[in-house]
Each structure stands twice: as structure tokens, then as C-alpha cells.
Write a protein that holds these residues in place. Structure first.
Motif, PDB file in Angstrom:
ATOM      1  N   GLU A 210      -2.050  -8.625  12.919  1.00 60.58           N
ATOM      2  CA  GLU A 210      -1.722  -9.353  11.685  1.00 60.58           C
ATOM      3  C   GLU A 210      -0.200  -9.413  11.512  1.00 60.58           C
ATOM      4  O   GLU A 210       0.350 -10.444  11.115  1.00 60.58           O
ATOM      5  N   LEU A 211       0.456  -8.304  11.822  1.00 59.58           N
ATOM      6  CA  LEU A 211       1.918  -8.292  11.748  1.00 59.58           C
ATOM      7  C   LEU A 211       2.500  -9.316  12.708  1.00 59.58           C
ATOM      8  O   LEU A 211       3.354 -10.134  12.337  1.00 59.58           O
ATOM      9  N   GLU A 212       2.019  -9.313  13.919  1.00 53.14           N
ATOM     10  CA  GLU A 212       2.566 -10.216  14.933  1.00 53.14           C
ATOM     11  C   GLU A 212       2.375 -11.672  14.519  1.00 53.14           C
ATOM     12  O   GLU A 212       3.276 -12.501  14.669  1.00 53.14           O
ATOM     13  N   ALA A 213       1.214 -11.954  13.947  1.00 51.82           N
ATOM     14  CA  ALA A 213       0.938 -13.334  13.513  1.00 51.82           C
ATOM     15  C   ALA A 213       1.871 -13.745  12.379  1.00 51.82           C
ATOM     16  O   ALA A 213       2.199 -14.926  12.227  1.00 51.82           O
ATOM     17  N   ALA A 214       2.311 -12.776  11.585  1.00 52.11           N
ATOM     18  CA  ALA A 214       3.155 -13.103  10.429  1.00 52.11           C
ATOM     19  C   ALA A 214       4.613 -13.278  10.822  1.00 52.11           C
ATOM     20  O   ALA A 214       5.386 -13.924  10.100  1.00 52.11           O
ATOM     21  N   LEU A 215       5.022 -12.686  11.927  1.00 49.96           N
ATOM     22  CA  LEU A 215       6.428 -12.732  12.332  1.00 49.96           C
ATOM     23  C   LEU A 215       6.824 -14.134  12.791  1.00 49.96           C
ATOM     24  O   LEU A 215       6.082 -14.779  13.538  1.00 49.96           O
ATOM     25  N   THR A 216       7.992 -14.567  12.341  1.00 48.65           N
ATOM     26  CA  THR A 216       8.534 -15.839  12.836  1.00 48.65           C
ATOM     27  C   THR A 216      10.036 -15.649  13.052  1.00 48.65           C
ATOM     28  O   THR A 216      10.594 -14.606  12.697  1.00 48.65           O
ATOM     29  N   GLY A 217      10.656 -16.675  13.582  1.00 45.59           N
ATOM     30  CA  GLY A 217      12.096 -16.623  13.797  1.00 45.59           C
ATOM     31  C   GLY A 217      12.877 -16.578  12.495  1.00 45.59           C
ATOM     32  O   GLY A 217      14.079 -16.308  12.508  1.00 45.59           O
ATOM     33  N   SER A 218      12.222 -16.851  11.385  1.00 38.48           N
ATOM     34  CA  SER A 218      12.967 -16.753  10.121  1.00 38.48           C
ATOM     35  C   SER A 218      12.605 -15.494   9.343  1.00 38.48           C
ATOM     36  O   SER A 218      12.932 -15.380   8.162  1.00 38.48           O
ATOM     37  N   THR A 219      11.949 -14.544   9.988  1.00 43.82           N
ATOM     38  CA  THR A 219      11.705 -13.256   9.338  1.00 43.82           C
ATOM     39  C   THR A 219      13.004 -12.451   9.325  1.00 43.82           C
ATOM     40  O   THR A 219      13.519 -12.083  10.371  1.00 43.82           O
ATOM     41  N   ALA A 220      13.521 -12.211   8.133  1.00 40.97           N
ATOM     42  CA  ALA A 220      14.762 -11.445   8.021  1.00 40.97           C
ATOM     43  C   ALA A 220      14.486  -9.951   8.144  1.00 40.97           C
ATOM     44  O   ALA A 220      15.282  -9.208   8.712  1.00 40.97           O
ATOM     45  N   LEU A 221      13.364  -9.522   7.602  1.00 41.99           N
ATOM     46  CA  LEU A 221      13.153  -8.091   7.422  1.00 41.99           C
ATOM     47  C   LEU A 221      11.684  -7.735   7.505  1.00 41.99           C
ATOM     48  O   LEU A 221      10.835  -8.407   6.921  1.00 41.99           O
ATOM     49  N   VAL A 222      11.404  -6.667   8.236  1.00 37.54           N
ATOM     50  CA  VAL A 222      10.100  -6.002   8.147  1.00 37.54           C
ATOM     51  C   VAL A 222      10.356  -4.665   7.476  1.00 37.54           C
ATOM     52  O   VAL A 222      11.212  -3.887   7.923  1.00 37.54           O
ATOM     53  N   THR A 223       9.675  -4.414   6.359  1.00 41.75           N
ATOM     54  CA  THR A 223       9.862  -3.146   5.660  1.00 41.75           C
ATOM     55  C   THR A 223       8.507  -2.503   5.428  1.00 41.75           C
ATOM     56  O   THR A 223       7.643  -3.072   4.759  1.00 41.75           O
ATOM     57  N   THR A 224       8.304  -1.329   6.014  1.00 41.73           N
ATOM     58  CA  THR A 224       7.040  -0.607   5.824  1.00 41.73           C
ATOM     59  C   THR A 224       7.336   0.861   5.592  1.00 41.73           C
ATOM     60  O   THR A 224       8.395   1.369   5.926  1.00 41.73           O
ATOM     61  N   MET A 225       6.360   1.545   5.038  1.00 40.68           N
ATOM     62  CA  MET A 225       6.490   2.981   4.896  1.00 40.68           C
ATOM     63  C   MET A 225       6.249   3.643   6.244  1.00 40.68           C
ATOM     64  O   MET A 225       5.625   3.053   7.135  1.00 40.68           O
ATOM     65  N   TYR A 226       6.673   4.871   6.345  1.00 38.90           N
ATOM     66  CA  TYR A 226       6.259   5.683   7.478  1.00 38.90           C
ATOM     67  C   TYR A 226       4.925   6.329   7.104  1.00 38.90           C
ATOM     68  O   TYR A 226       3.940   6.217   7.839  1.00 38.90           O
ATOM     69  N   ALA A 227       4.872   6.954   5.945  1.00 35.44           N
ATOM     70  CA  ALA A 227       3.632   7.593   5.493  1.00 35.44           C
ATOM     71  C   ALA A 227       3.395   7.228   4.043  1.00 35.44           C
ATOM     72  O   ALA A 227       4.334   7.186   3.249  1.00 35.44           O
ATOM     73  N   ASN A 228       2.139   6.976   3.728  1.00 35.48           N
ATOM     74  CA  ASN A 228       1.801   6.554   2.374  1.00 35.48           C
ATOM     75  C   ASN A 228       1.761   7.752   1.419  1.00 35.48           C
ATOM     76  O   ASN A 228       1.194   8.801   1.735  1.00 35.48           O
ATOM     77  N   ASN A 229       2.352   7.564   0.239  1.00 32.37           N
ATOM     78  CA  ASN A 229       2.414   8.657  -0.725  1.00 32.37           C
ATOM     79  C   ASN A 229       1.055   9.013  -1.317  1.00 32.37           C
ATOM     80  O   ASN A 229       0.809  10.162  -1.652  1.00 32.37           O
ATOM     81  N   GLU A 230       0.149   8.053  -1.424  1.00 29.33           N
ATOM     82  CA  GLU A 230      -1.129   8.350  -2.079  1.00 29.33           C
ATOM     83  C   GLU A 230      -2.172   8.909  -1.127  1.00 29.33           C
ATOM     84  O   GLU A 230      -2.939   9.787  -1.498  1.00 29.33           O
ATOM     85  N   THR A 231      -2.203   8.374   0.081  1.00 29.49           N
ATOM     86  CA  THR A 231      -3.249   8.789   1.025  1.00 29.49           C
ATOM     87  C   THR A 231      -2.694   9.609   2.182  1.00 29.49           C
ATOM     88  O   THR A 231      -3.460  10.239   2.901  1.00 29.49           O
ATOM     89  N   GLY A 232      -1.391   9.542   2.390  1.00 29.32           N
ATOM     90  CA  GLY A 232      -0.794  10.225   3.534  1.00 29.32           C
ATOM     91  C   GLY A 232      -0.943   9.465   4.843  1.00 29.32           C
ATOM     92  O   GLY A 232      -0.485   9.944   5.884  1.00 29.32           O
ATOM     93  N   VAL A 233      -1.550   8.291   4.805  1.00 29.20           N
ATOM     94  CA  VAL A 233      -1.766   7.534   6.047  1.00 29.20           C
ATOM     95  C   VAL A 233      -0.427   7.199   6.697  1.00 29.20           C
ATOM     96  O   VAL A 233       0.520   6.778   6.026  1.00 29.20           O
ATOM     97  N   VAL A 234      -0.356   7.419   8.013  1.00 30.26           N
ATOM     98  CA  VAL A 234       0.890   7.252   8.775  1.00 30.26           C
ATOM     99  C   VAL A 234       0.834   5.939   9.548  1.00 30.26           C
ATOM    100  O   VAL A 234      -0.131   5.681  10.266  1.00 30.26           O
ATOM    101  N   PHE A 235       1.868   5.137   9.387  1.00 31.17           N
ATOM    102  CA  PHE A 235       1.928   3.859  10.104  1.00 31.17           C
ATOM    103  C   PHE A 235       2.604   4.045  11.465  1.00 31.17           C
ATOM    104  O   PHE A 235       3.493   4.899  11.608  1.00 31.17           O
TER     105      PHE A 235
END
Ligand SMILES: Cc1ncc(COP(=O)(O)O)c(C=O)c1O
Ligand SMILES: Cc1ncc(COP(=O)(O)O)c(C=O)c1O
Ligand code: FES
Ligand code: FES
Lengths: 159, 384, 384
Positions: free
Chosen positions: B131-156
Motif C-alpha cells: 500500500e505504501l509503494e502504491a501511494a509513493l510518487t515522484g511528488s511525495t515530499a515526505l513519508v512520516t511514520t512512527m517506529y512504535a505505536n504508543n497505544e498498542t506498541g506495534v512496531v513498524f
């Protein structure tokens, strides 16, 4: 953190009149319940009434609540307030009286007391066989997404 | 009453060693680090030392560290800096489960004409790289994601995310506020351009944080003024806070193995609750998760009621994130995961720290079943 | 070596009573004020108490106080908020002698299309109200001026400025970083819409400040995120810093008369220097000046050399403002005053506090003449 009064906390930790009322076979006594909210919204109240048919009086009231601290305390407060009242008198109980009985509720939690009033209406109207008119939620921002209370409605009911 | 503090993702206790390190800067060493005199100069040296301590924890260079006042400032600054650096690009990619201080900046940027993609997560809270790859284009300035989620602790999988971002020439920012000190980081070999952290999540005090800015990254400060932080963050430095953050970073490095112990205690808590209470489930990923966090949903009852019941016994836990806990909305993170309504409202988070003891875990395991039982007895849905 | 600290406009010593008040919030009371549990709730109450203490010093309402991380953040936030509140107006009026954190924001805004007027000052550092009035138009969004200048201590007639700003419907922001605690303020009866202050200038620690936002003023936060500060400043609060600022405000109110004593010592210093050293002058206004500040220019020599000579004896003073002290440019404030070059480079600032003693003043009076004499002996211009 919510600033709850001691009364709210007391009725939350030691709720009065919690539970359902078993169906009653005795003549002259009716048992009915009214319900508002749903599990999807995050708050729901089922209010059970035992009514003396001849005098139109509430003999007993019990509640089952799915919801926050204020919702549980408000439900309990409501049952205390309406026991012994005639149905007409009970219909005049406002959510403000419920909140006052609790020594006040945090502003953002006032709507939790509205649920009690609505469940009471629902129960009495059901008993009387009246179709409940659904308030149009026209204007007014939704402030409690959990069960669709609009700011207008809160004002209407609270003031 | 003795406090049992299971809310370490909201904030942590200041380590006494950290307090000791910072105290002189609230006492005799009160000079302004920018001053000419040596009284100020020695304070400036203390800031440099803290910078090295933090850089070492992150595997970064000293000059890549910019001290800030909190994680929120870091995230706000990083996102705006990344966009300013690439004025010809107008797309941002983030996720639906970011902290409010990322989501609210993104919402504001949408009003200003940016297009923001909010990546979805699956029922375990994990994103889908396709899904990330499909969203990326040449005009994407920034990808911003968490490393770990504060509520669930899920790690990206941040390096996979970063590699994809880089392949489209986008800047990559990571909100590592929950990860720093709990997960390893080596920024030298990383794809990350900008990384946010906050002191009070790793046993430093509230009011200090840092932003990592990769060397060579074209940076634009958010706060303009004096030359502090080499012109990247104006304002007289929170000296004591910075010294504290440096010491906390050093301690985090030393205590790194203790995260294994934290995880054992977390697992004991989680498994204990699942074993003794019916109709509950873990919200989050079975393995890709912070060692200290468990988020558990209890059917038919409401989270605040559980929290207040625990509070009676001095047990601190939370639902949602601390800074949205005043709101009445159910957690946007759990909603994004598609957690069913029957559980959504009754979900609470326990987050441990290196101070957590087995006795505390056992006490909570003892308290929880009757609390849940009592609330379910009040609920109209229990018997349905 | 004993430090003689005459650099209180750069930063001040944390009052031990302030430290004592904040310490518990670095120790046992470490909860997050936004948390649901009472462990966090008690911290939230401490913040409310600090808010009241500060509001009381300012003659403001509690709800008008927004805690920030420093004066720079306050000024950046205030200016941007005032402009966002009036999108149909595109002019700003400020002065040439503002702090870098106001000037640099203004410069940035000029690039974004705003027209900025920088009011001039006379040789005493005072602005001219007729110049202000001539600059005001119906499209002036904001007038932003300091209350007192950090380098010279010159005090601006803020209520007159404010009245003029109001008569054109412009917002009025005051950078009172140097004034709070030294000059009286009663915001209830004031024309001020927004006012910035910084804790470390009034014996609270570095890393905390506040912004006053008049009730009813349409405010737009700079830092977006959680609901802290009623949505006006996101980010976990610097709790210990805020508690400290509250206590410092309370102490400032108690110590208010001590500013008279400060002024006596400042005058003794100033007059002593003028009497014992030739070719020097006070840069600033003879009467409209902070009680604690004197800026003196010594002909033919260079400020840094004086500061370093004083440093040898543990005396802390400064030239320019602390946060531009790394730069080699002579002070923009003194240049705006038209101070002649012969004096401009040899100007230094002594700024006192309630801790300053007569003995310290006398020691500096004893040290200065030989220092100046020695440097002048080295200077090629001395004999001119
Ligand atoms: C007049 C004035 N405004 C603003 C500031 C900036 O305050 P801070 O250093 O707390 O960001 C200062 C001092 O540094 C100042 O003297
Ligand atoms: C993932 C995440 N990002 C950002 C923040 C914001 O950090 P701070 O509260 O220090 O501003 C938090 C915590 O509050 C967080 O958990
Ligand atoms: S009923 Fe209490 S929050 Fe909705
Ligand atoms: S010669 Fe030293 S600053 Fe110019």
C-alpha cells in the motif's frame, strides 16, 4: 483526569439498584424496561421499572449500564430519584436533577446524565404504548460521538 | 497508597541518577550557555556532553542532534522542515495510527494544499508495504511514520519503509518517541532523515526532547531567533533538561538488556489476564511489538470504568493516549485496526518500565478479574 | 573562584525556593497531567496552581495563560497567531531593537508577502509615537514591541503604543521577557492582546515560559497535537518547569519592592563607573529604563576584551544579547540608537538581580578602571 465528586465515585464503586427486574406475574403490577444507546456507541442504558398499575407509581427501578463512570453513577442516581414517584412525576425528572443529585458532573460528561432521562422516557412510553418521537438531530456539532448526542440536545436538556 | 505505575507510555519516572546529573544546572551552574564568560561556557560544555551521550544511543553524530522541548515540537518541526526543503513536492504519506501531533499537522497541511495519504493498518496494527509503494510518487515530499505505536506498541518496519521512501526521493521522518530506549537504533546505517524523541518517555523529565537531523539534510527551523542549536532551534536551552536527557540516554544504553525482563513481565501480565478473564483479547501484533506494552480489550464494558476501578487501588493504566484522554472518542488507533465495537470501548493499555516488579504484575493479575466481573454484572450486554 | 553575576538579563539563578517547589515533580509526582488516574490528576492540579500564581502576577485570568518552552516560542507563536487571526491584513509594525526571535520571524514574514515596518529609536533608545501612528493603517494586522529592551533596559510606553494599535484595529503583542518581575503589569486594564514571558529571566529554570492570550482573542496554536493547554499548545507539559514558573511568579510579586534596592545598586555602579573612568557613557534612556540594567560604552576599546578581562576575576557581564553573543556583528540595538562607532564596539551590559550585593558592586567598581586603562594602553586609538 475527570473531576468526579465523591458521590459519583461512591455510586460508581457501590451502585444502588443495579441489575434487571424479573418479570412479575402478580396482578396489578407491571414490569417494563426502556433502552437507549448501543454497544457500538460506547454507552448504553437499560432501565427496568416495576409499576403499580392502579396508582401509576414506580415501585422499583433498576439499571444495567454499559458506559463510563458518570454513566454508571447517573443511572444509579436516576433509579434512586424515581423510586416511589408516579410516572407523570418521573417524567419531569431532568438530567440536571440527576447531575445535582451527584453533586455535579464535569461539563464534558453532562451528556452521560441525558441517557438516564431518555431511558426513563423510553420505558414509560413503552409501558403506555406511545410511539417515541425521534428528535431530529438537525444543527449542532456532535460532541459525544459515542451515542450521537449533539450540543444542541445537551443544551436543550440541561438548561 | 502505593502506586503501581503501568502507564509508562504516557510518561516515566525520572531516574534518580538522571535527577542527580541535572540538579547542578538548577543550582550553581545557572549560566546561559550562549554567554561569553566561562560561567556560561561550562554550561555550554554540559550541553555538548549531553549531545554526545544522546548521539551515542542513536548511533548518530553529535552535530545531528537538535534539542527541543518535547516530542510534539520535534514532530511539528520535522514535518514542516521536510516540506520546506522540497517546495516542488506536495504529497505526504503517513499512517492512520500516528500520534495526534503528526495527524493534526497533516490535517492542517491538507488545508494548505498538500495531499496526504493515511496508510491503513491490518487487525494487528501493521501497515502493508505494498500500500505504501502504491501511494509513493515522484511528488511525495515526505513519508512520516512512527517506529512504535504508543497505544498498542506495534512496531513498524522502518527500514523497509525508508528504503521505499528513498527510492522515490522522498524525505523520511520517524516518530520514535515510544521506541528510543526500548528498541535498538543505529542511525548511521539507516534510511532515516529525521527522527523525533521525547525525554519523558525514557526516564528524563518532561519538557525536553530531541530531533535527529541527518547531516546534509536541508533543514528549516520552526522556532526562529537566536543562534542556539546551530541555528536549528532558537530559544534559551532547557539546560537541566538537556543534561538529564543525555544522562537518560546513557542509562538507556546500559539498561538495554533489561527490556528482556520487561518483556517477560509484560508477557506474564498479558497471559495471566487472558487466562483468568473470559472474553478479552490483545489488541496489537503478536510479535512485532514493544517489549513493555500490552493493550487488552475486555468485551461488554467500558475502559474508563476499568481505569477508575484500578485507580481505587493505586494502579495506573490508560486507554488511548494520555493527551487525548480527555476526549470521548474511542481510540483512532484501535478503530483503524478494525477492532469490533464490543471490544473497542473496553480496551486498556498497560505499559511497563525497568522499574516494574513481578509483585506489581501479580497484584494487577489479582485485582483485574473481580473488577471486570463487577463491571460486567452492571452491563446490559453481558448476558446477551 | 567566587562568581560575581552581573548578567541577569541573559539568565538568572533559580531561586532555591523555586527549586524546592519543583523538585517533587522531578521525583515522586511524575505522572502525566493528562492521564485519567489520580496520580496524573494531582499533577494537573499543580499546573493549575502555577497558572493561578502567574496570572496573579500579571493581573490576568488563569484561562489566559498558555505555558510554553521559552520566550522565543512565545514570540514566534504570538506573532503567527495574530496574523492567522486576521488573514485580511498584511502589515506588521515592530521596532528595530527587538530581540532576534521577533526580528527573524518578521524577516521570514516579509518573504511570505507581509510588509513590516521597523520603527526607529532615538539616541536614548526610545521610539517615537508619531512615527508609529504614521505607520499604522487599516491593514496593519499586528503591532509587536518589547516592553523593555534586553540590552539597554529601555522601557517602551506600551499602553500608548497599544492604544494607537487598537485605534486601527490591529492586534497588540508585547515581548515582556525582560519586564516581567521588574515592572508592574496589570493586564486586566491593558491594551495588550498577547504577551510573552520567559521563566529563566525571573529566577525559574530555563525551558519554560508563558504566553498571555487575552480572553476572546482568536488564537491559533503553533504546535499542533494533543489537547494540552486547552488546545493552545500541544506537547506533554514541562511540569516541573511550570510549577517553578508559578512559584517564581509568586516570589516576584513578594520581592517587588526589592527592585528599588536593585536600582540603587545599579545607580551606584553606573555612577561609580562614569566617575572613575574617562570617555564612557550610558547607552540608554536616563529614566525610562529597567531598574536592574546599565549598558555602558567605553571609547577606543572592544567589548569582548573587557568581558574577558572581567571574566578573569569571575565577573559575568555581556555585550549584546546572550544568544547573539557568538556573532561578530556589533549590537543592532546600539546601532539603531546611532551610538557612534568609537563607543559601539566597547559597550557592555551589567544586569543585576535581587541577589546582587553592594560588595559585588564595589568589587566591580574597583576592577573596572585598571581593566579599561590596560586595554586602552594597548589600543591604537587611545591617543587620538
Ligand atoms: C527581550 C527578549 N525577548 C525574548 C527573549 C528570548 O527568550 P528565551 O531565551 O527564553 O527564548 C529574550 C532572552 O533571551 C529577551 O531578552
Ligand atoms: C508516539 C508519540 N509521538 C509523540 C508524542 C508526543 O510527545 P510529547 O508529549 O513529548 O510532546 C507521544 C507522547 O505523548 C507519543 O507517544
Ligand atoms: S456516556 Fe459517559 S462518555 Fe458518553
Ligand atoms: S578580529 Fe576578533 S572578532 Fe574581528
Amino acid at each position: 483526569m475527570w473531576d468526579y465528586t465523591d458521590k459519583v465515585l461512591d455510586l460508581f464503586y457501590n451502585p444502588k439498584n443495579q441489575g434487571a427486574i424479573a418479570p412479575c406475574e402478580e396482578p396489578g403490577i407491571a414490569v417494563v424496561f426502556g433502552e437507549v444507546g448501543s454497544i457500538a456507541c460506547g454507552d448504553a442504558l437499560r432501565l427496568h421499572l416495576q409499576i403499580d398499575i392502579a396508582s401509576d407509581k414506580i415501585l422499583d427501578a433498576r439499571f444495567q449500564t454499559f458506559g463510563c463512570t458518570s454513566a454508571i453513577a447517573s443511572s444509579s442516581a436516576l433509579t434512586e430519584l424515581i423510586k416511589g414517584l408516579t410516572l407523570d412525576a418521573a417524567l419531569h425528572v431532568t438530567n440536571k436533577e440527576i447531575a445535582d443529585y451527584l453533586g455535579g458532573l464535569p461539563e464534558a460528561k453532562m451528556h452521560c446524565s441525558v441517557m438516564g432521562q431518555e431511558a426513563l422516557e423510553a420505558a414509560i412510553y413503552k409501558y403506555r404504548g406511545i410511539e417515541i418521537e425521534h428528535h431530529e438531530e438537525d444543527e449542532g456539532a456532535l460532541i459525544c460521538a459515542c451515542y450521537g448526542v449533539s450540543e444542541n440536545k445537551i443544551r436543550r436538556v440541561a438548561i | 497508597m502505593n502506586i503501581i505505575y503501568f502507564d509508562n507510555n504516557a510518561t516515566t519516572q525520572v531516574d534518580p541518577i538522571v535527577l542527580e546529573a541535572m540538579l547542578p544546572y538548577l543550582q550553581e551552574y545557572y549560566g546561559n550557555p550562549s554567554s561569553m564568560h566561562s560561567f556560561g561556557g561550562q554550561v555550554s560544555k554540559a550541553i555538548q556532553a549531553a549531545r554526545s551521550q544522546l548521539a551515542s544511543l542513536l548511533g548518530a553524530e553529535d552535530s545531528e542532534i537538535v534539542f527541543t522541548s518535547c516530542g510534539t515540537e520535534g514532530n511539528n518541526t520535522a514535518i514542516r522542515a521536510a516540506l520546506a526543503a522540497q517546495p516542488d513536492r506536495d504529497r505526504i504519506i503517513t499512517t492512520q495510527v500516528e500520534h495526534a501531533c503528526v495527524l493534526n499537522v497533516c490535517k492542517q497541511l491538507e488545508k494548505q494544499g498538500y495531499t496526504v495519504t493515511y496508510l491503513s493498518v491490518d487487525r494487528h496494527g501493521q501497515i502493508d508495504l505494498t500500500e505504501l509503494e502504491a501511494a509513493l510518487t515522484g511528488s511525495t515530499a515526505l513519508v512520516t511514520t512512527m517506529y512504535a505505536n504508543n497505544e498498542t506498541g506495534v512496531v513498524f518496519p522502518i527500514e523497509e519503509i525508508g528504503a521505499l521512501a528513498k527510492s522515490y526521493g522522498a524525505a523520511f521522518h520517524v516518530d520514535a518517541v515510544q521506541a528510543v530506549g526500548k528498541l535498538p537504533l543505529n542511525l548511521k546505517t539507516s534510511t532515516i532523515d529525521l527522527l523525533t524523541l521525547s525525554g519523558h518517555k525514557l526516564h528524563a523529565p518532561k519538557g525536553v526532547g530531541a530531533l535527529y537531523v541527518r547531516r546534509g539534510f536541508r533543514f528549516r527551523p520552526l522556532l526562529l531567533g537566536g543562534h542556539q542549536e546551530r541555528g536549528r532551534r532558537a530559544g534559551t536551552e532547557n539546560v537541566a533538561g538537556i543534561v538529564a536527557l543525555g544522562k537518560a540516554a546513557e542509562l538507556a544504553q546500559q539498561h538495554f538488556q533489561s527490556t528482556t525482563l520487561e518483556q517477560q513481565l509484560r508477557d506474564r501480565l498479558e497471559q495471566g489476564l487472558l487466562a483468568t478473564i473470559s472474553d478479552c483479547q490483545v489488541n496489537g501484533h503478536p510479535t512485532q511489538r514493544l517489549p513493555n506494552t500490552t493493550n487488552i480489550g475486555f468485551k461488554y464494558i467500558e475502559g474508563e470504568a476499568i481505569l477508575l476501578s484500578l485507580n481505587q487501588y493505586g494502579v495506573c493504566a490508560s486507554s488511548g493516549s494520555a493527551c487525548t484522554s480527555g476526549s470521548l472518542e474511542p481510540s483512532h488507533v484501535l478503530r483503524a485496526m478494525g477492532i469490533p465495537y464490543t471490544i473497542l470501548h473496553g480496551s486498556i493499555r498497560f505499559s511497563l518500565s525497568r522499574y516494574t516488579t513481578a509483585a506489581e504484575v501479580d497484584r494487577v493479575l489479582e485485582l483485574m478479574p473481580p473488577i471486570i466481573e463487577r463491571l460486567r454484572a452492571i452491563s446490559p450486554f453481558n448476558s446477551d
